[in-house]
Design a protein around this motif. Sequence first.
Motif, PDB file in Angstrom:
ATOM      1  N   GLY A 115       0.832  -1.204   0.000  1.00  0.00           N
ATOM      2  CA  GLY A 115       0.000   0.000   0.000  1.00  0.00           C
ATOM      3  C   GLY A 115       0.865   1.251   0.000  1.00  0.00           C
ATOM      4  N   PHE A 116       1.291   1.688  -1.173  1.00  0.00           N
ATOM      5  CA  PHE A 116       2.275   2.774  -1.247  1.00  0.00           C
ATOM      6  C   PHE A 116       1.661   4.146  -1.011  1.00  0.00           C
ATOM      7  N   SER A 117       0.356   4.299  -1.251  1.00  0.00           N
ATOM      8  CA  SER A 117      -0.237   5.626  -1.131  1.00  0.00           C
ATOM      9  C   SER A 117      -1.740   5.514  -0.934  1.00  0.00           C
ATOM     10  N   LEU A 118      -2.275   6.411  -0.116  1.00  0.00           N
ATOM     11  CA  LEU A 118      -3.718   6.488   0.101  1.00  0.00           C
ATOM     12  C   LEU A 118      -4.077   7.943   0.367  1.00  0.00           C
ATOM     13  N   ASN A 119      -5.016   8.453  -0.397  1.00  0.00           N
ATOM     14  CA  ASN A 119      -5.361   9.872  -0.286  1.00  0.00           C
ATOM     15  C   ASN A 119      -6.785  10.113  -0.765  1.00  0.00           C
ATOM     16  N   LEU A 120      -7.239  11.334  -0.634  1.00  0.00           N
ATOM     17  CA  LEU A 120      -8.557  11.690  -1.136  1.00  0.00           C
ATOM     18  C   LEU A 120      -8.579  11.664  -2.661  1.00  0.00           C
ATOM     19  N   ALA A 121      -9.668  11.180  -3.209  1.00  0.00           N
ATOM     20  CA  ALA A 121      -9.875  11.266  -4.655  1.00  0.00           C
ATOM     21  C   ALA A 121     -10.453  12.639  -4.980  1.00  0.00           C
ATOM     22  N   ALA A 122     -10.207  13.095  -6.184  1.00  0.00           N
ATOM     23  CA  ALA A 122     -10.726  14.406  -6.601  1.00  0.00           C
ATOM     24  C   ALA A 122     -11.666  14.251  -7.797  1.00  0.00           C
ATOM     25  N   ILE A 123     -11.101  13.946  -8.961  1.00  0.00           N
ATOM     26  CA  ILE A 123     -11.909  13.874 -10.189  1.00  0.00           C
ATOM     27  C   ILE A 123     -12.931  12.751 -10.111  1.00  0.00           C
ATOM     28  N   SER A 124     -12.497  11.548  -9.731  1.00  0.00           N
ATOM     29  CA  SER A 124     -13.448  10.432  -9.662  1.00  0.00           C
ATOM     30  C   SER A 124     -14.465  10.643  -8.540  1.00  0.00           C
ATOM     31  N   ALA A 125     -14.064  11.368  -7.483  1.00  0.00           N
ATOM     32  CA  ALA A 125     -14.995  11.632  -6.383  1.00  0.00           C
ATOM     33  C   ALA A 125     -16.170  12.491  -6.830  1.00  0.00           C
ATOM     34  N   ALA A 126     -15.917  13.373  -7.800  1.00  0.00           N
ATOM     35  CA  ALA A 126     -16.976  14.262  -8.281  1.00  0.00           C
ATOM     36  C   ALA A 126     -18.150  13.480  -8.869  1.00  0.00           C
ATOM     37  N   ILE A 127     -17.866  12.280  -9.371  1.00  0.00           N
ATOM     38  CA  ILE A 127     -18.917  11.450  -9.954  1.00  0.00           C
ATOM     39  C   ILE A 127     -19.944  11.055  -8.901  1.00  0.00           C
TER      40      ILE A 127
END
Length: 388
Positions: free
Chosen positions: A262-274
Amino acid sequence: MYQKSSTLNHIVAGFTAVLIGYTSSIVIILQAASASGASPSQIESWLLALGIAMGATSIGYSWYYKTPILTAWSTPGAAILVSSAPNYELPNLIGAFMFTGLSIFLTGLISPLSKALQRIPAPLATAMLGAILLPFCVRAFEPITTTPVLFLLMLSAYIASQRLLPKYTMLILLVIGIVSVFHSDNNVLSTTTFSFAHPSWVTPNIDLSIILNISIPLYLVTMLSQNLPGIAMMKTYGYQSPVKPILFGTGAVNMLFAPIGGFSLNLAAISAAICMNEEVDKDKSVRYKAVLWAGFFYLCAGVLATSVVSIFLSFPTEITHMLAGFALLGTLLMCLQTAFQSKQYREPALLTFLVTLSGVSFLSLNSTLLGLFVGWVYSLTLKTNSSE
């Protein structure tokens, strides 16, 4: 009737968000894992770890806060690994992932850290990121010399889909890539393994050099190009984001899943808008249910990572280069626009861009960190001269 329609919209939105997130960057994730020296079983473990981590956090945060909070992996972070990871052993990289998670965790707990991060000029950060992404985008056009027919087909599909169905551009290109692979090798499907993924543990090793050259750039890119835009996206749709809980929660999960990839985990931006717009549900207070479904599909994708890895490892390099490059074109354009838009930071951003792109290293610092440092020092010099 409305309830059934609303539930269907939640399911479709959640599935679409995950589908777009995966198709737009999974090739880059696989390249990052391969560049890190991971074996096929370890690559499978990476996707399993990411799928479970994203699914669990998306469901947990959205359910608790009754707010659409979608998490994702860091595509720009994976791009950093593709270019830098071959210089290090896998246990050292795992240690770097854990340190990145720790940094995000501390940012959520210590307010001065998050405030200091926001003081980094956006043009310099995006110039650094743009230099990292540029080689990927350039490589997308190299297959014209080796596979001209396939390249022209992919390029035409990219242009047409960007015009007609921009949300599904990468899905269309992915389908073309898969069909071309099956067309050139009929045995691909028969050799593809369909089974559940298993975790593969790698004991982390902490090394100062890799913290400077991998952890810090990965942390900066994750925060500046993923978490901050993700928070801004939530505000755009009228949602208050619990910033501190998100940061120390995703940082803690990042540390927990780092040993299995698990190298990275963060908030989604573009896909979250969906999952946040009115098409999901007219009732703003229940749109979080779309993210609950997205989390479920994340979990499914993680558990079935073996099949995904089997298919994508059969892709020729020309196809993976085209998919990765086309996927990052929009991000590269955004980076260049932001980097050189402000007259005040135009020259410092240019220095950051060129030094990062050069690939040079000095005093155990790689070009990514050097570029940001040189641009920052030059911007301070310009400020000093203007104030005199």
